[in-house]
Enzyme design. Sequence first.
Site, PDB file in Angstrom:
ATOM      1  N   TYR A 190      -6.737  24.973   5.425  1.00 22.06           N
ATOM      2  CA  TYR A 190      -5.511  25.773   5.287  1.00 22.06           C
ATOM      3  C   TYR A 190      -5.343  26.692   6.502  1.00 22.06           C
ATOM      4  O   TYR A 190      -4.298  26.714   7.153  1.00 22.06           O
ATOM      5  CB  TYR A 190      -5.556  26.612   3.994  1.00 22.06           C
ATOM      6  CG  TYR A 190      -4.598  27.773   4.025  1.00 22.06           C
ATOM      7  CD1 TYR A 190      -3.239  27.574   3.821  1.00 22.06           C
ATOM      8  CD2 TYR A 190      -5.046  29.065   4.325  1.00 22.06           C
ATOM      9  CE1 TYR A 190      -2.354  28.638   3.902  1.00 22.06           C
ATOM     10  CE2 TYR A 190      -4.165  30.126   4.409  1.00 22.06           C
ATOM     11  CZ  TYR A 190      -2.819  29.910   4.193  1.00 22.06           C
ATOM     12  OH  TYR A 190      -1.942  30.963   4.289  1.00 22.06           O
TER      13      TYR A 190
ATOM     14  N   LYS B 107      -2.500  26.888   9.907  1.00 19.96           N
ATOM     15  CA  LYS B 107      -1.746  28.039  10.438  1.00 19.96           C
ATOM     16  C   LYS B 107      -1.943  28.127  11.961  1.00 19.96           C
ATOM     17  O   LYS B 107      -0.979  28.285  12.705  1.00 19.96           O
ATOM     18  CB  LYS B 107      -2.202  29.340   9.774  1.00 19.96           C
ATOM     19  CG  LYS B 107      -1.810  29.457   8.300  1.00 19.96           C
ATOM     20  CD  LYS B 107      -0.303  29.548   8.124  1.00 19.96           C
ATOM     21  CE  LYS B 107       0.140  29.580   6.677  1.00 19.96           C
ATOM     22  NZ  LYS B 107       1.549  29.240   6.470  1.00 19.96           N
TER      23      LYS B 107
ATOM     24  N   SER C  83      -0.422  33.806   9.440  1.00 22.66           N
ATOM     25  CA  SER C  83      -1.267  34.621   8.571  1.00 22.66           C
ATOM     26  C   SER C  83      -2.351  35.324   9.373  1.00 22.66           C
ATOM     27  O   SER C  83      -2.806  34.825  10.408  1.00 22.66           O
ATOM     28  CB  SER C  83      -1.913  33.682   7.553  1.00 22.66           C
ATOM     29  OG  SER C  83      -3.036  34.283   6.964  1.00 22.66           O
TER      30      SER C  83
END
Length: 342
Positions: free
Chosen positions: A152, A156, A127
């Site tokens: 979160y 990634k 992302s």
Amino acid sequence: MKKTVLVSGGAGFIGSHVTVELIEAGYDVVVADNFSNCDRTGYEGVKKITGRDDLPLEIVDFCDMAQVKALFAKYPIDAVIHFAAYKAVGESVAKPVMYYKNNLMSFLNVLEAAQDKGGCNVLFSSSATVYGEPEAVPVTEKTPRQPATSPYGNTKTMCEDILRDTVKASGGAVKGILLRYFNPIGAHPSALIGELPRGVPNNLVPYITQTAIGKRECLSIFGNDYPTPDGTCLRDYIDIVDLAKAHVFAVTRMMDGKMKENCEVFNIGTGRPLSVLELVTAFEKVNNLKLNYRFAPRRAGDVTAIWADPTLANTEMGWKATRSIEETLKAAWAWEKHLAGK
Ligand code: UDP
């Protein structure tokens, strides 16, 4: 012979659109999902769109290595596209252990299975969040990553590093591509698959469509005092079908031995920044409606402006975003109406 692609999290928003494009490009696809964050709508929609009533579905918890091993033993997997992960930023702040455990363990298990079979092509869904608040825009793949601001986001960054290390240690038997998505929006033109947020949407476009259909009273635009032309944040909104096609280009690049390095990174965006207000106005115009919105305070953790320099994906992979924001916002609205039975 047809090549087989395993899509973990294949019933979700991105996974379902990627599955359609892979099938249409001639791949055999195995959809694996544990339906922890979606229902069967995506999977059923994919079958309808592709006419593949026999599309393999495996209900798998990727955190359970025995289940992952069994999956790899059952199918001749040439590539894995890994989506199976939790994705709510706010929830990850409240439940970090749950996020680290799920998002890291599931990916580690995929990589262990890839190693055990003597190698595999692995595509990881990363992302633009890894760039944080960039010093300069647009961002290229060489733009330094910033420390993550949520668990979160950190998963990634960590999964990117884990894949890179695994590829290196395997001597190239495991190959990796990291796709860094900007803001995926929209729905399949058939309106048979799209985003299905549980509860109140966090993301802008589902919030807009739910407001337009009457499920939400009013859209809050978070901040109109940013240092941007109209005071609202700038993002790179990428059509979900365009984004899904990027996965076909990436998988084919791996299968055809076209990679320049054993682990590659590509930005997947349009290269065009759009403000929140511009997006709202475009939605109103293209769908011929008025949206109830108001300006609200800034949302914690939002960056002011980020958009992609997609040159590398354009030139190296041959992929380019083609759908206009109008087409995308029409598709998003058609999907919301489909859900409402209208
Ligand atoms: N946004 C907003 N209202 C909402 C949801 C999002 O104004 O209800 C804004 C948000 O502040 C950001 C942009 O829309 O500037 C995109 O947010 P989203 O959560 O969709 O994606 P992000 O860029 O945070 O990953």
